[in-house]
Design an enzyme around this catalytic site. Sequence first.
Site, PDB file in Angstrom:
ATOM      1  N   GLN A  51     -14.047  29.542  26.045  1.00 35.94           N
ATOM      2  CA  GLN A  51     -13.625  28.382  25.258  1.00 35.94           C
ATOM      3  C   GLN A  51     -14.763  27.389  25.045  1.00 35.94           C
ATOM      4  O   GLN A  51     -14.643  26.511  24.200  1.00 35.94           O
ATOM      5  CB  GLN A  51     -12.440  27.685  25.925  1.00 35.94           C
ATOM      6  CG  GLN A  51     -11.158  28.502  25.857  1.00 35.94           C
ATOM      7  CD  GLN A  51     -10.020  27.739  26.474  1.00 35.94           C
ATOM      8  OE1 GLN A  51      -9.875  27.716  27.692  1.00 35.94           O
ATOM      9  NE2 GLN A  51      -9.240  27.095  25.626  1.00 35.94           N
ATOM     10  N   CYS A 102      -2.873  25.333  23.966  1.00 39.26           N
ATOM     11  CA  CYS A 102      -4.211  25.801  24.289  1.00 39.26           C
ATOM     12  C   CYS A 102      -5.211  24.920  23.554  1.00 39.26           C
ATOM     13  O   CYS A 102      -5.027  24.621  22.364  1.00 39.26           O
ATOM     14  CB  CYS A 102      -4.375  27.257  23.860  1.00 39.26           C
ATOM     15  SG  CYS A 102      -6.007  27.935  24.195  1.00 39.26           S
ATOM     16  N   LEU A 103      -6.251  24.501  24.248  1.00 44.22           N
ATOM     17  CA  LEU A 103      -7.259  23.640  23.641  1.00 44.22           C
ATOM     18  C   LEU A 103      -7.982  24.325  22.479  1.00 44.22           C
ATOM     19  O   LEU A 103      -8.509  23.647  21.605  1.00 44.22           O
ATOM     20  CB  LEU A 103      -8.269  23.190  24.695  1.00 44.22           C
ATOM     21  CG  LEU A 103      -7.703  22.300  25.798  1.00 44.22           C
ATOM     22  CD1 LEU A 103      -8.761  22.036  26.866  1.00 44.22           C
ATOM     23  CD2 LEU A 103      -7.174  20.992  25.232  1.00 44.22           C
ATOM     24  N   HIS A 144      -2.939  31.876  32.197  1.00 43.00           N
ATOM     25  CA  HIS A 144      -3.428  31.554  30.855  1.00 43.00           C
ATOM     26  C   HIS A 144      -4.954  31.658  30.802  1.00 43.00           C
ATOM     27  O   HIS A 144      -5.510  32.298  29.899  1.00 43.00           O
ATOM     28  CB  HIS A 144      -2.964  30.139  30.483  1.00 43.00           C
ATOM     29  CG  HIS A 144      -3.431  29.661  29.147  1.00 43.00           C
ATOM     30  ND1 HIS A 144      -2.569  29.499  28.086  1.00 43.00           N
ATOM     31  CD2 HIS A 144      -4.654  29.280  28.694  1.00 43.00           C
ATOM     32  CE1 HIS A 144      -3.251  29.049  27.035  1.00 43.00           C
ATOM     33  NE2 HIS A 144      -4.518  28.905  27.393  1.00 43.00           N
ATOM     34  N   GLU A 145      -5.631  31.041  31.749  1.00 44.38           N
ATOM     35  CA  GLU A 145      -7.096  31.053  31.736  1.00 44.38           C
ATOM     36  C   GLU A 145      -7.641  32.439  32.071  1.00 44.38           C
ATOM     37  O   GLU A 145      -8.657  32.860  31.503  1.00 44.38           O
ATOM     38  CB  GLU A 145      -7.656  29.992  32.691  1.00 44.38           C
ATOM     39  CG  GLU A 145      -7.215  28.568  32.407  1.00 44.38           C
ATOM     40  CD  GLU A 145      -7.408  28.111  30.972  1.00 44.38           C
ATOM     41  OE1 GLU A 145      -8.336  28.592  30.290  1.00 44.38           O
ATOM     42  OE2 GLU A 145      -6.627  27.249  30.521  1.00 44.38           O
ATOM     43  N   HIS A 148      -7.766  34.386  28.956  1.00 45.96           N
ATOM     44  CA  HIS A 148      -8.942  34.067  28.128  1.00 45.96           C
ATOM     45  C   HIS A 148     -10.145  34.924  28.520  1.00 45.96           C
ATOM     46  O   HIS A 148     -10.923  35.340  27.661  1.00 45.96           O
ATOM     47  CB  HIS A 148      -9.326  32.589  28.255  1.00 45.96           C
ATOM     48  CG  HIS A 148      -8.631  31.687  27.297  1.00 45.96           C
ATOM     49  ND1 HIS A 148      -8.742  31.812  25.930  1.00 45.96           N
ATOM     50  CD2 HIS A 148      -7.815  30.634  27.507  1.00 45.96           C
ATOM     51  CE1 HIS A 148      -8.031  30.876  25.337  1.00 45.96           C
ATOM     52  NE2 HIS A 148      -7.442  30.143  26.276  1.00 45.96           N
TER      53      HIS A 148
END
Length: 173
Positions: A51, A102-103, A144-145, A148
């Site tokens: 990210q 999500c960013l 979640h991370e 990624h």
Amino acid sequence: MALRTIVQDGDPILKKKCRAVTNFDDRLAQLLDDMRETLADANGYGLAGPQVGVMRRVFISIDERDLPEDGERPEGYETKYLEFINPEILSTEGEIMQYEGCLSFPGRNGAVRRPAKVKARAFDRHGNPFEIEAEGMLARCICHESDHLDGVTILDRAEYFYEDLEEDEGEEE
């Protein structure tokens, strides 16, 4: 420390699998410090390497395990962060469907099924291994991370998006 640019929807880096961290050095420490500052500035819960354009298996998460059950932050509460390097989810328990954002996908809120509890293993910034058991928001964030780091996003996991439901309701009127 420095703010890093958060990679947004459409960038192919979000679909790639990250490589393991092999050097626990000043460069890694600087990345983690920058990610913490970037996460705080964005008012998010977690942030993964890809990210911020770094293809390494690293993420940070807010740690709110010591907050009261109502989630209210007492006056003077200082946000705590957890750092995960080369994380591995060891076990999961239960399942909860909740909306998450999500960013990298601002304005998108997907209904995602995640484990209610997780047990994970990772390394800290110094290369020391640790294990953690988490539930609630921290368990969701770890999953979640970790996604990624494998090139999986909420666009892949969400069963539907809140925004889509709002649009459908608007068409019926």
